[in-house]
Design a protein around this motif. Structure first.
Motif, PDB file in Angstrom:
ATOM      1  N   THR A   1      45.792  45.085  45.412  1.00  0.00           N
ATOM      2  CA  THR A   1      44.418  44.593  45.446  1.00  0.00           C
ATOM      3  C   THR A   1      43.419  45.690  45.128  1.00  0.00           C
ATOM      4  O   THR A   1      43.735  46.888  45.214  1.00  0.00           O
ATOM      5  CB  THR A   1      44.102  43.972  46.835  1.00  0.00           C
ATOM      6  OG1 THR A   1      42.855  43.272  46.775  1.00  0.00           O
ATOM      7  CG2 THR A   1      44.025  45.049  47.909  1.00  0.00           C
ATOM      8  N   ALA A   2      42.209  45.292  44.740  1.00  0.00           N
ATOM      9  CA  ALA A   2      41.083  46.206  44.535  1.00  0.00           C
ATOM     10  C   ALA A   2      39.802  45.436  44.847  1.00  0.00           C
ATOM     11  O   ALA A   2      39.660  44.268  44.461  1.00  0.00           O
ATOM     12  CB  ALA A   2      41.045  46.729  43.104  1.00  0.00           C
ATOM     13  N   MET A   3      38.868  46.072  45.545  1.00  0.00           N
ATOM     14  CA  MET A   3      37.620  45.432  45.919  1.00  0.00           C
ATOM     15  C   MET A   3      36.674  45.319  44.729  1.00  0.00           C
ATOM     16  O   MET A   3      36.484  46.280  43.982  1.00  0.00           O
ATOM     17  CB  MET A   3      36.939  46.227  47.025  1.00  0.00           C
ATOM     18  CG  MET A   3      35.738  45.533  47.635  1.00  0.00           C
ATOM     19  SD  MET A   3      36.240  44.088  48.579  1.00  0.00           S
ATOM     20  CE  MET A   3      37.262  44.893  49.818  1.00  0.00           C
TER      21      MET A   3
ATOM     22  N   SER B   1      37.850  40.097  45.597  1.00  0.00           N
ATOM     23  CA  SER B   1      38.801  41.150  45.237  1.00  0.00           C
ATOM     24  C   SER B   1      39.605  40.748  44.015  1.00  0.00           C
ATOM     25  O   SER B   1      39.731  39.567  43.679  1.00  0.00           O
ATOM     26  CB  SER B   1      39.751  41.447  46.410  1.00  0.00           C
ATOM     27  OG  SER B   1      40.504  40.299  46.766  1.00  0.00           O
ATOM     28  N   ALA B   2      40.135  41.777  43.321  1.00  0.00           N
ATOM     29  CA  ALA B   2      41.042  41.593  42.189  1.00  0.00           C
ATOM     30  C   ALA B   2      42.457  41.852  42.693  1.00  0.00           C
ATOM     31  O   ALA B   2      42.697  42.849  43.390  1.00  0.00           O
ATOM     32  CB  ALA B   2      40.687  42.564  41.076  1.00  0.00           C
TER      33      ALA B   2
ATOM     34  N   VAL C   1      43.130  31.965  39.486  1.00  0.00           N
ATOM     35  CA  VAL C   1      44.161  32.644  38.693  1.00  0.00           C
ATOM     36  C   VAL C   1      43.536  33.203  37.417  1.00  0.00           C
ATOM     37  O   VAL C   1      42.863  32.485  36.675  1.00  0.00           O
ATOM     38  CB  VAL C   1      45.317  31.695  38.342  1.00  0.00           C
ATOM     39  CG1 VAL C   1      46.385  32.438  37.550  1.00  0.00           C
ATOM     40  CG2 VAL C   1      45.927  31.093  39.617  1.00  0.00           C
ATOM     41  N   LYS C   2      43.766  34.484  37.175  1.00  0.00           N
ATOM     42  CA  LYS C   2      43.249  35.144  35.966  1.00  0.00           C
ATOM     43  C   LYS C   2      44.281  35.141  34.848  1.00  0.00           C
ATOM     44  O   LYS C   2      43.968  34.818  33.712  1.00  0.00           O
ATOM     45  CB  LYS C   2      42.835  36.583  36.286  1.00  0.00           C
ATOM     46  CG  LYS C   2      42.178  37.337  35.121  1.00  0.00           C
ATOM     47  CD  LYS C   2      41.697  38.708  35.582  1.00  0.00           C
ATOM     48  CE  LYS C   2      40.903  39.438  34.498  1.00  0.00           C
ATOM     49  NZ  LYS C   2      41.747  39.896  33.399  1.00  0.00           N
ATOM     50  N   SER C   3      45.531  35.513  35.156  1.00  0.00           N
ATOM     51  CA  SER C   3      46.574  35.562  34.137  1.00  0.00           C
ATOM     52  C   SER C   3      47.934  35.342  34.773  1.00  0.00           C
ATOM     53  O   SER C   3      48.125  35.552  35.971  1.00  0.00           O
ATOM     54  CB  SER C   3      46.547  36.917  33.417  1.00  0.00           C
ATOM     55  OG  SER C   3      46.901  37.957  34.308  1.00  0.00           O
ATOM     56  N   GLY C   4      48.893  34.945  33.933  1.00  0.00           N
ATOM     57  CA  GLY C   4      50.244  34.726  34.432  1.00  0.00           C
ATOM     58  C   GLY C   4      50.390  33.390  35.143  1.00  0.00           C
ATOM     59  O   GLY C   4      49.514  32.530  35.077  1.00  0.00           O
TER      60      GLY C   4
ATOM     61  N   TYR D   1      41.740  36.402  41.276  1.00  0.00           N
ATOM     62  CA  TYR D   1      40.618  36.749  42.135  1.00  0.00           C
ATOM     63  C   TYR D   1      40.830  36.065  43.484  1.00  0.00           C
ATOM     64  O   TYR D   1      41.344  34.945  43.544  1.00  0.00           O
ATOM     65  CB  TYR D   1      39.293  36.243  41.556  1.00  0.00           C
ATOM     66  CG  TYR D   1      38.962  36.769  40.181  1.00  0.00           C
ATOM     67  CD1 TYR D   1      38.134  37.875  40.011  1.00  0.00           C
ATOM     68  CD2 TYR D   1      39.456  36.127  39.047  1.00  0.00           C
ATOM     69  CE1 TYR D   1      37.807  38.337  38.739  1.00  0.00           C
ATOM     70  CE2 TYR D   1      39.137  36.582  37.775  1.00  0.00           C
ATOM     71  CZ  TYR D   1      38.324  37.683  37.628  1.00  0.00           C
ATOM     72  OH  TYR D   1      38.016  38.135  36.376  1.00  0.00           O
ATOM     73  N   LEU D   2      40.420  36.740  44.558  1.00  0.00           N
ATOM     74  CA  LEU D   2      40.452  36.134  45.889  1.00  0.00           C
ATOM     75  C   LEU D   2      39.076  36.300  46.519  1.00  0.00           C
ATOM     76  O   LEU D   2      38.614  37.422  46.726  1.00  0.00           O
ATOM     77  CB  LEU D   2      41.520  36.794  46.768  1.00  0.00           C
ATOM     78  CG  LEU D   2      41.566  36.324  48.234  1.00  0.00           C
ATOM     79  CD1 LEU D   2      41.852  34.823  48.313  1.00  0.00           C
ATOM     80  CD2 LEU D   2      42.610  37.113  49.023  1.00  0.00           C
TER      81      LEU D   2
END
Length: 256
Positions: A43-45, A60-61, A85-88, A128-129
């Motif tokens: 994760t990343a903020m 978050s990403a 959902v961004k990808s996958g 994204y969350l």
């Protein structure tokens, strides 16, 4: 001394709330997930703080690593979560139902909801969350009566064309934390604005799925592309324009 201690104890939450960072109306960008929060999740903020109707909001990403095992999760009892959902491909299970959903799909998760996620494809799965908690007391029964948690699959949402491009309507409903939460995806034709600058009470998030855009917020202009987020606070004047070649596509969602 005991009286002073009691006063300090009672005032501490108020002071803490007053010092809470406010999410600024501006552009935010996707960040590469790097911090491991679970055995299979990085994760990343992106941003966090208070907004007009939420005492706390965090975006978050995230990246879900490939695994043969499901990762079991639970939404805290005083929060709601939104997964985009961004990808996958993301496999998500809620109660007795399981979905495999790709880019542009979402999951809206009510307080206390238990669910599991898994990446079985082997490729990158990113999402994204958004976590949020309302300033007003949550109404769990309102969230349940409106339909509870839900999953929306991009591939099953009809595209409705119009003279500026088109729209996919995801939902408009109450939740446990919001009296109204509305979410859609707009496709905008090349070189045009979605509308002239306007305001509304509800905070809004615009998340760019594809291509280049320009967002006007009051007298400032921000350039944003795939993966970027515009945060628009309550009553901030705004208008978005397709700044690329071909169509652009973006999420727009409001909550109050």
């Amino acid at each position: 001394m005991k009286k002073l201690f009691l006063i300090f104890t009672l005032l501490l939450p108020v002071v803490a709330f007053s010092q809470q960072t406010v999410v600024q109306s501006k552009k935010y960008s996707w960040k590469k997930p790097s911090e491991k929060t679970d055995q299979n999740i990085l994760t990343a903020m992106v941003f966090q703080g208070a907004v007009h109707d939420m005492e706390y909001m965090q975006m978050s990403a995230n990246a879900l690593l490939p695994s043969k095992k499901k990762t079991k999760l639970q939404v805290p009892g005083d929060e709601e979560h939104l997964v985009i959902v961004k990808s996958g491909m993301l496999t998500i299970g809620i109660k007795d139902s399981t979905w495999s959903i790709g880019g542009g799909s979402i999951a809206l998760l009510m307080p206390g909801e238990k669910y599991d996620v898994q990446n079985t494809a082997g490729d990158s799965c990113t999402y994204y969350l958004m976590k949020y908690r309302s300033k007003l007391p949550m109404d769990a029964s309102r969230g349940v009566s409106a339909g509870g948690s839900l999953v929306q699959d991009w591939n099953k949402i009809p595209f409705k064309p119009h003279d500026r491009g088109g729209i996919r309507n995801y939902f408009e409903r109450p939740t446990a934390m919001s009296k109204r939460f509305e979410m859609h995806v707009t496709t905008l034709n090349e070189g045009i604005k979605s509308h002239e600058p306007h305001t509304h009470r509800a905070d809004e998030i615009v998340l760019i799925i594809d291509n280049k855009t320009e967002m006007q917020m009051d007298d400032k202009f921000y350039k944003g592309g795939t993966g970027d987020i515009y945060y628009l606070g309550s009553n901030v004047s705004h208008a978005i324009r397709n700044d690329g070649t071909g169509t652009c596509t973006y999420f727009a969602f409001q909550f109050e």
